[in-house]
Scaffold this active site. Structure first.
Site, PDB file in Angstrom:
ATOM      1  N   ASP A  92       0.792  -1.289  -0.013  1.00 34.50           N
ATOM      2  CA  ASP A  92       0.048   0.009   0.185  1.00 34.50           C
ATOM      3  C   ASP A  92       0.945   1.416   0.136  1.00 34.50           C
ATOM      4  OD1 ASP A  92      -2.059   1.625   0.072  1.00 34.50           O
ATOM      5  OD2 ASP A  92      -2.945   0.860   2.124  1.00 34.50           O
ATOM      6  N   ASP A 271      -7.793  -6.975  -0.083  1.00 34.16           N
ATOM      7  CA  ASP A 271      -7.266  -7.177   1.090  1.00 34.16           C
ATOM      8  C   ASP A 271      -7.908  -6.508   2.221  1.00 34.16           C
ATOM      9  OD1 ASP A 271      -6.208  -4.127   0.398  1.00 34.16           O
ATOM     10  OD2 ASP A 271      -6.008  -4.260   2.292  1.00 34.16           O
TER      11      ASP A 271
END
Lengths: 376, 376
Positions: A92, A271
């Site tokens: 991320d 996710d």
């Protein structure tokens, strides 16, 4: 990175495919366990591979940049070598964490200034340095730096934010394309669609993102407080535009039912901290519904945690024992529940893939979505 | 239960032997990981067997009686079935915990009244009901109910306490000998030598205990604040009296060096929370010395946690990664350190056994005791 579509569902937008990275293949749909600071909480890397059967895990640029820091990660030779995980990693960009975790953040055209939530130290993330940091972390898939506006943003804020994210994207792409991986494997770069809960903005953003022609695309800024129907509508709007021949990653979502619905809308990658975070609080997801393992009713239920479970731990331990561990505050309880939930999430996406391949996905999904919400 | 002595060291009192229980054989000297409420903190039962290579674990009557309670344990069919551990279990009698953990305890001839440290509920432990509870738990080796006086007790208190422990012992033996195991395997009963730091009392107690002619004997009330030399002196005094053909169990001891010294004084069995408790705080025991893994010096040391370690985890993870997990407060850190320390303790007693068998124990012990104290 390479992506091949194996099968498209006839009754929904669901797809089965396969991503190839230098750290191995990833069958899709796929769920990525979250290893925020480089460890999936409470789970040995070996169990992540053998019990959870994870195919790719997620790391967090914001957290890894602060601890252990990029010097240590560079010396280690990247996150794979540091944490011992040999399969693919996605990082991320840190955008979401800067806006949700850090203190005194200040948004500028250049980037986001913020103070560490750990020690108050001052930092700046820019579209460029976030690429550089992810080069050092060595993720197989690295994410663009974006602003993630609140779920209740008004149109004007959401529009300005989206435009900033787009300008940042161009700068991130330029940095990515003008730099090389630091280690002996390739990296790829995913842009992120924003636009809050506004279909027009989402369309505009999806077109902008699609036009960059990267190897995969992500949808951000959802499951941040908006109603579920809005989330599904946004996914639908965006997926009509994002190219079919590239993987689509829905960031930070969600419940098992959310995941099935999003798969049926054409999403390939997910996710979420939910399986581990809720697991640590004693909530178990199963194919029969949800278990609150602290509940008195499991006190003398000596049946396995999940007779249909994929992990060996589902059969080794009983519900009564797991309840006892939670009631007694033993750390083994959260460990077991986390492994169970992640292995259930992996079962869920694997079963979705199987159903897509045999053409029965839609019917199965409709039935499962109801079952998954049952409170056992 | 059966005990066979395989080898006696020529230069010390150290012995190598083998205990046989209905749950399997236990080579001695042996260390028993502590599973207070039925779980060795942070360690899956499978890793306890395969990575730690534990041969027997310890459970706690006081804790298990309060949670999950004997009703659940009876319905489960005993602790082995409840927690999935198939090898031998020894249960502490609860005497030590009543005096160290519970609230408002009141000592009477009948037994010890106390209030639960969890909810303040009132209970009484007697020499008889502690046998009954351990019958339900189903430990292979069950311990007599004793009073464990403070390390700085004066002679009169220590004498009275010892005499009470002896009277309680006779009652416990009577209950044990007049009852049967609840499950399909045998149980045995160990009495406990007390007498604080007074050689005369220890001698008197050891004679009393030896005369009961049980299948094994324990030494309690040590490592409770007295100087190490006093502890070693007491062990020596007691082991001159406790029969050689029965296993000797030193309760709640201790550091790796303590264990080697006690082995050389003729002790066969040990338990201690130190490897797991100190592990959870980032202290690692190794054959080269002690590591404080939080120390800055390990920040970029990417060598394995313990290149000489017995557990796969010692090689999978690096010192730098383990340090990072501790600094970031990740629960995986304590998990890894606990497995490492327990597998080191198992290595230590296994190596002691090997050295005894080849006649080199004393020399090895002298060298190791120095090495173990080094701060790395």
């Amino acid at each position: 990175m390479d992506f091949v579509l194996h099968k498209k569902d006839a009754f929904s937008k669901a797809r089965a495919g396969e991503i190839t990275t230098d750290h191995g293949k990833i069958e899709t749909p796929v769920f990525m366990p979250v290893g925020t600071v480089g460890s999936v909480k409470g789970i040995h890397v070996r169990d992540l591979e053998q019990e959870v059967r994870a195919r790719i895990i997620l790391g967090n640029t914001y957290h890894l940049y602060l601890r252990p820091g990029i010097d240590v990660l560079r010396k280690a030779g990247g996150l794979h070598k540091f944490n011992g995980w040999g399969k693919p990693i996605l990082t991320d960009s840190g955008g979401f964490q800067v806006f949700s975790l850090s203190h005194r953040r200040k948004l500028k055209e250049e980037g986001a200034e913020f103070q560490s939530h750990i020690d108050g130290s001052k930092h700046i993330f820019t579209p460029e340095n976030v690429v550089d940091i992810q080069r050092v972390i060595g993720a197989d898939i690295i994410m663009a730096f974006d602003e993630c506006p609140p779920g209740d943003s008004d149109f004007n804020y959401a529009k300005k934010s989206m435009e900033l994210t787009h300008r940042w994207l161009l700068r991130g792409i330029e940095r990515f394309d003008s730099t090389e991986p630091l280690y002996d494997y390739g990296q790829t770069f995913f842009p992120i669609v924003q636009g809050a809960g506004f279909p027009d903005l989402r369309r505009q953003s999806a077109e902008f993102i699609a036009n960059q022609n990267r190897e995969g695309n992500a949808i951000g800024g959802l499951a941040v407080g908006e109603p579920e129907e809005v989330m599904y509508e946004m996914i639908q709007v965006v997926n009509e535009i994002l190219p079919e021949d590239k993987p689509r990653y829905l960031m930070g979502v969600g419940t098992p039912a959310n995941i099935l619905e999003a798969i049926s809308l054409g999403v390939d990658m997910f996710d979420c901290v939910m399986p581990t975070r809720n697991g640590r609080n004693g909530m178990l997801f199963t194919s029969k519904g949800i278990i609150n393992i602290r509940n008195e009713k499991w006190k003398d239920d000596f049946s396995p945690i999940d007779p249909d479970g994929n992990s060996a731990f589902d059969l080794i331990y009983s519900k009564a024992y797991l309840r006892h561990l939670f009631i007694a505050g033993e750390m083994l309880g959260p460990q077991i529940a986390s492994i169970h939930n992640l292995s259930f999430y992996m079962w869920l996406v694997d079963e979705a893939r199987r159903q897509i391949n045999q053409g029965t996905f839609f019917e199965w999904k409709e039935q499962m979505v109801k079952q998954l919400k049952v409170r056992l």
